[in-house]
Design an enzyme around this catalytic site. Structure first.
Site, PDB file in Angstrom:
ATOM      1  CE  LYS A 112     -43.638  44.891  -6.729  1.00 56.11           C
ATOM      2  NZ  LYS A 112     -44.013  45.023  -5.329  1.00 56.11           N
ATOM      3  CE  LYS A 193     -50.408  41.213  -9.246  1.00 55.45           C
ATOM      4  NZ  LYS A 193     -49.578  41.223  -8.024  1.00 55.45           N
ATOM      5  CE  LYS A 196     -55.087  53.212  -8.905  1.00 57.38           C
ATOM      6  NZ  LYS A 196     -54.342  54.079  -8.007  1.00 57.38           N
TER       7      LYS A 196
HETATM    8  P1  TYM Z   1     -49.779  42.816  -1.916  1.00 54.35           P
HETATM    9  O1  TYM Z   1     -49.993  44.007  -1.056  1.00 54.35           O
HETATM   10  O2  TYM Z   1     -49.204  43.001  -3.259  1.00 54.35           O
HETATM   11  O3  TYM Z   1     -51.150  42.067  -2.100  1.00 54.35           O
HETATM   12  C1  TYM Z   1     -51.939  41.722  -0.957  1.00 54.35           C
HETATM   13  C2  TYM Z   1     -52.554  40.353  -1.133  1.00 54.35           C
HETATM   14  O4  TYM Z   1     -53.461  40.365  -2.238  1.00 54.35           O
HETATM   15  C3  TYM Z   1     -53.131  39.352  -3.155  1.00 54.35           C
HETATM   16  N1  TYM Z   1     -53.432  39.840  -4.506  1.00 54.35           N
HETATM   17  C4  TYM Z   1     -54.209  39.204  -5.384  1.00 54.35           C
HETATM   18  N2  TYM Z   1     -54.896  38.061  -5.292  1.00 54.35           N
HETATM   19  C5  TYM Z   1     -55.614  37.673  -6.371  1.00 54.35           C
HETATM   20  N3  TYM Z   1     -55.664  38.373  -7.534  1.00 54.35           N
HETATM   21  C6  TYM Z   1     -54.979  39.536  -7.668  1.00 54.35           C
HETATM   22  N4  TYM Z   1     -55.047  40.226  -8.796  1.00 54.35           N
HETATM   23  C7  TYM Z   1     -54.215  40.005  -6.554  1.00 54.35           C
HETATM   24  N5  TYM Z   1     -53.447  41.103  -6.341  1.00 54.35           N
HETATM   25  C8  TYM Z   1     -52.984  40.993  -5.072  1.00 54.35           C
HETATM   26  C9  TYM Z   1     -51.664  39.085  -2.936  1.00 54.35           C
HETATM   27  O5  TYM Z   1     -51.291  37.802  -3.370  1.00 54.35           O
HETATM   28  C10 TYM Z   1     -51.523  39.258  -1.451  1.00 54.35           C
HETATM   29  O6  TYM Z   1     -51.875  38.083  -0.772  1.00 54.35           O
HETATM   30  N6  TYM Z   1     -45.647  40.810   0.010  1.00 54.35           N
HETATM   31  C11 TYM Z   1     -47.084  40.965   0.233  1.00 54.35           C
HETATM   32  C12 TYM Z   1     -47.408  41.664   1.528  1.00 54.35           C
HETATM   33  C13 TYM Z   1     -46.807  41.022   2.729  1.00 54.35           C
HETATM   34  C14 TYM Z   1     -47.237  39.803   3.335  1.00 54.35           C
HETATM   35  C15 TYM Z   1     -46.388  39.600   4.445  1.00 54.35           C
HETATM   36  C16 TYM Z   1     -48.263  38.909   3.038  1.00 54.35           C
HETATM   37  C17 TYM Z   1     -45.755  41.477   3.462  1.00 54.35           C
HETATM   38  N7  TYM Z   1     -45.497  40.635   4.491  1.00 54.35           N
HETATM   39  C18 TYM Z   1     -46.527  38.481   5.266  1.00 54.35           C
HETATM   40  C19 TYM Z   1     -48.400  37.782   3.880  1.00 54.35           C
HETATM   41  C20 TYM Z   1     -47.540  37.589   4.960  1.00 54.35           C
HETATM   42  C21 TYM Z   1     -47.646  41.801  -0.922  1.00 54.35           C
HETATM   43  O7  TYM Z   1     -46.968  42.570  -1.517  1.00 54.35           O
HETATM   44  O8  TYM Z   1     -48.969  41.716  -1.111  1.00 54.35           O
END
Ligand code: TYM
Length: 329
Positions: A112, A193, A196
């Site tokens: 990022k 991956k 969006k």
């Molecule tokens: P984020 O918002 O990017 O994604 C949310 C969740 O979706 C999963 N994910 C995917 N899984 C499979 N294939 C994909 N293409 C895909 N894209 C997204 C992510 O692995 C995630 O589980 N840092 C985290 C948000 C967060 C969080 C937390 C999660 C903040 N605090 C505490 C768990 C516990 C994030 O950016 O997820």
């Protein structure tokens, strides 16, 4: 009781990758009887520039999708991260324990920040706030997609380090990463991956896509010239990705899917995937539309914030006292 905590950032429209890796697991774990906390990490979203009006709307949308997907506010606590000050407060305490070097090694940060210097300092400390989200609620299980594995390892390291230095304060959480659905790749390229942020709209299916769009996108998904539906990431990444999507949305096993399409080409396979995705998303979309602008949603979030604040308070106090911060009670 086993406690689950996880969240999805309100930084863009949700796609079926997040559904596979996260949302659909959230619902399963709730139904298996875990004590669940699902939140909207809005403080994480603002580590990169956001349009304030869109952020406002998307925070409601993510919460509404949780409920539309089957999270029951009577069983699980649903809240917005910025409504519970203890998250950011513990985040600061943990930043004093996290090392500059280990944060610099986070692959999501490296991606990022992209070699530039103009990223926000919060993008750098992002995983420490994530650790605080998890540890402040003493979560034991954290369902996430594969891309969050490294952040969960850091969370565990910080918990162990803190406990070692200041006395046992935090539970050390386990990531829950399912073998199927935790790494959904782009429909145009199985090396990337599903996201969006890909400029090619056909590379992802959004939870809000209409049936005709879903059909079109899945029918255009890249495959190979072999023509057999076989699960093999090494030799057939495109088809393996489609099998995983199908498995997530139909609830069937990979083996059952392989067997059904023996001797049948990709055409009917893709049509059936689209049908399975639509069968899940269409009712979800209609529930979403009913609740996203409702007073009920706001009242669920108010309740959730109160419960989450209660859950976080004692751990935050314990951490402060362990570190020697003066407390008056
Ligand atoms: P984020 O918002 O990017 O994604 C949310 C969740 O979706 C999963 N994910 C995917 N899984 C499979 N294939 C994909 N293409 C895909 N894209 C997204 C992510 O692995 C995630 O589980 N840092 C985290 C948000 C967060 C969080 C937390 C999660 C903040 N605090 C505490 C768990 C516990 C994030 O950016 O997820």
């Amino acid at each position: 009781r086993k406690r689950v905590l996880s969240g999805i950032k309100p930084s863009g429209e949700l796609n079926i990758g997040g559904y596979g890796g996260a949302l659909h697991q959230f619902v399963n774990m709730q139904n298996e009887g875990y004590d669940c906390y699902f939140f909207v990490p809005d403080l994480h979203a603002i580590t990169v520039p956001q349009d304030p009006k869109l952020l406002f709307q998307r925070s409601k949308s993510v919460a509404a999708y949780y409920i539309a997907a089957g999270i029951d506010p009577k069983k699980a606590t649903i809240f917005i991260q910025s409504h519970v000050a203890a998250h950011a407060e513990l985040g600061w305490l943990l930043e004093t324990q996290a090392h500059f070097g280990e944060l610099g090694r986070m692959t999501q940060f490296k991606e990022k920040s992209g070699g530039k210097e103009s990223f926000s300092s919060a993008l750098f400390t992002y995983p420490v706030l994530m650790a605080a989200d998890i540890l402040v609620h003493q979560a034991t299980h954290v369902p996430v997609g594969d891309d969050q594995k490294q952040h969960l390892e850091l969370t565990r390291d910080l918990a162990v380090r803190f406990n070692h230095r200041f006395g046992t304060t935090f539970k050390v959480p386990d990531p829950i990463i399912q073998p199927i659905g935790s790494r959904i790749m782009g429909l145009d390229d199985p090396a990337k991956k599903m996201s969006k942020s890909n400029p090619n709209r056909n590379s992802y299916v959004l939870l809000e896509d209409r049936p005709d769009e879903i059909r079109k996108k899945i029918s255009r998904a890249v495959t190979d010239s072999e023509g057999t539906v076989r699960y093999d990431w090494e030799a057939k990444p495109e088809v393996s990705n489609l099998i995983e999507i199908y498995a997530v949305f139909s609830g069937e096993s990979v083996a059952a899917i392989e067997r059904r399409y023996e001797g049948i080409g990709y055409g009917p396979f893709k049509q059936d995937i689209a049908d399975a995705v639509i069968a899940k998303l269409a009712p979800m979309q209609s529930r979403f539309n009913d609740i996203v602008e409702s007073e009920e949603l706001l009242s669920i979030l108010r309740d959730g914030a109160r419960k989450a604040a209660e859950s976080a308070a004692s751990t935050l106090l314990k951490a402060k006292q362990a570190m020697g911060l003066l407390s008056l009670n």
